[in-house]
Write a protein that holds these residues in place. Structure first.
Motif, PDB file in Angstrom:
ATOM      1  N   LEU A   1     -12.280  -4.161  21.868  1.00  0.00           N
ATOM      2  CA  LEU A   1     -12.553  -2.838  22.057  1.00  0.00           C
ATOM      3  C   LEU A   1     -11.490  -2.411  22.712  1.00  0.00           C
ATOM      4  O   LEU A   1     -11.279  -2.807  24.035  1.00  0.00           O
ATOM      5  N   TYR A   2     -10.739  -1.198  22.569  1.00  0.00           N
ATOM      6  CA  TYR A   2      -9.592  -0.602  23.321  1.00  0.00           C
ATOM      7  C   TYR A   2      -9.879   0.761  23.637  1.00  0.00           C
ATOM      8  O   TYR A   2      -8.731   1.316  24.281  1.00  0.00           O
ATOM      9  N   THR A   3     -10.834   1.510  23.228  1.00  0.00           N
ATOM     10  CA  THR A   3     -10.885   3.065  23.966  1.00  0.00           C
ATOM     11  C   THR A   3     -12.133   3.161  24.736  1.00  0.00           C
ATOM     12  O   THR A   3     -13.256   2.750  24.233  1.00  0.00           O
TER      13      THR A   3
ATOM     14  N   PRO B   1     -15.199   4.751  26.211  1.00  0.00           N
ATOM     15  CA  PRO B   1     -16.149   5.744  25.477  1.00  0.00           C
ATOM     16  C   PRO B   1     -16.352   7.122  26.160  1.00  0.00           C
ATOM     17  O   PRO B   1     -16.796   8.092  25.800  1.00  0.00           O
TER      18      PRO B   1
ATOM     19  N   GLU C   1      -6.956   4.899  25.973  1.00  0.00           N
ATOM     20  CA  GLU C   1      -6.959   3.532  25.326  1.00  0.00           C
ATOM     21  C   GLU C   1      -6.162   2.249  26.088  1.00  0.00           C
ATOM     22  O   GLU C   1      -5.499   2.644  26.901  1.00  0.00           O
TER      23      GLU C   1
ATOM     24  N   TRP D   1     -19.771   0.429  18.974  1.00  0.00           N
ATOM     25  CA  TRP D   1     -18.452   0.757  19.720  1.00  0.00           C
ATOM     26  C   TRP D   1     -17.286   0.724  18.990  1.00  0.00           C
ATOM     27  O   TRP D   1     -16.547   1.275  18.737  1.00  0.00           O
TER      28      TRP D   1
ATOM     29  N   ARG E   1     -17.134   2.929  15.860  1.00  0.00           N
ATOM     30  CA  ARG E   1     -16.405   4.070  16.185  1.00  0.00           C
ATOM     31  C   ARG E   1     -15.221   4.243  16.435  1.00  0.00           C
ATOM     32  O   ARG E   1     -14.474   5.118  15.743  1.00  0.00           O
ATOM     33  N   GLU E   2     -14.525   3.202  16.898  1.00  0.00           N
ATOM     34  CA  GLU E   2     -13.058   3.109  17.215  1.00  0.00           C
ATOM     35  C   GLU E   2     -12.316   2.951  15.754  1.00  0.00           C
ATOM     36  O   GLU E   2     -11.474   3.511  15.425  1.00  0.00           O
ATOM     37  N   TYR E   3     -12.962   2.178  14.924  1.00  0.00           N
ATOM     38  CA  TYR E   3     -12.325   1.963  13.672  1.00  0.00           C
ATOM     39  C   TYR E   3     -12.389   3.356  12.795  1.00  0.00           C
ATOM     40  O   TYR E   3     -11.337   3.698  12.153  1.00  0.00           O
TER      41      TYR E   3
ATOM     42  N   LYS F   1      -5.653  -3.160  17.619  1.00  0.00           N
ATOM     43  CA  LYS F   1      -5.053  -1.673  16.967  1.00  0.00           C
ATOM     44  C   LYS F   1      -4.284  -2.004  16.224  1.00  0.00           C
ATOM     45  O   LYS F   1      -4.327  -1.394  14.839  1.00  0.00           O
TER      46      LYS F   1
END
Length: 186
Positions: free
Chosen positions: A28-30, A32, A37, A77, A80-82, A180
């Motif tokens: 997970l990189y962002t 919420p 990032e 999560w 959503r990032e994807y 990413k």
């Protein structure tokens, strides 16, 4: 298979683990909460943002518990990032750029990977370009997007791919960026 969906239909299942969040900062990189990032960290059962202070606990059913607005679990999560990244990629000016170490297989008396160079990698709609040093000499390698087969990553470690029969390995200075790069390549 969707583990989170399966858990909903199996309410008695609980997971015992002392560090449920360990390693999630590499997938997970962002954040919420603030949207930054590569600012996430983990400790025990918690994932948190080093910039804004967001914090979520992961319970024994892998739900995220937080005072802030956040996805219900890390699968949501990630999804959503994807979706956000896939929308970003449609912009013809989209690019990822990172400082990376270029590693090559083999070398004199060495059977693993050795540090062959240091430079910048750029990924855009046309492909991946590495500009830096290779064996202590300035150099550049370009890979067309269509030729990048079997693009892989090791979470928090490296990105790797084959171009024809040749293997390439790059290690970002910020290793959290690996996920990413992997997602953007597909």
């Amino acid at each position: 298979f969707d583990d989170f969906k399966w858990l909903l239909s199996n309410p008695d299942v609980q997971y015992k683990c002392h560090s449920r969040a360990k390693g999630l900062e590499n997938v997970l990189y962002t954040c919420p909460k603030c949207g930054e990032e590569f600012t996430l960290g983990t400790r025990g059962d918690h994932i948190f943002c080093k910039k804004c202070g967001f914090d979520a606990a992961i319970d024994t059913r892998y739900n995220l518990i937080s005072d802030s607005d956040c996805p219900s679990n890390y699968g949501e999560w990630f999804d959503r990032e994807y979706i956000v990244l896939k929308n970003e990629i449609t912009d013809e000016n989209f690019q990822l750029k990172s400082k990376m170490t270029y590693k090559r297989p083999g070398g004199k008396g060495f059977s693993g990977l050795y540090k062959a160079g240091k430079g910048n990698c750029v990924l855009n709609q046309y492909g991946l370009t590495y500009t830096g040093t290779i064996d202590k000499k300035p150099d550049m390698i370009e890979f067309r997007m269509k030729s990048l087969t079997t693009f892989m990553f090791s979470a928090g470690k490296k990105i790797e791919f084959y171009n024809g029969h040749d293997y390439y390995c790059f290690v970002p200075d910020n290793r959290q960026e690996c996920i990413k790069w992997y997602l953007a390549s597909g």
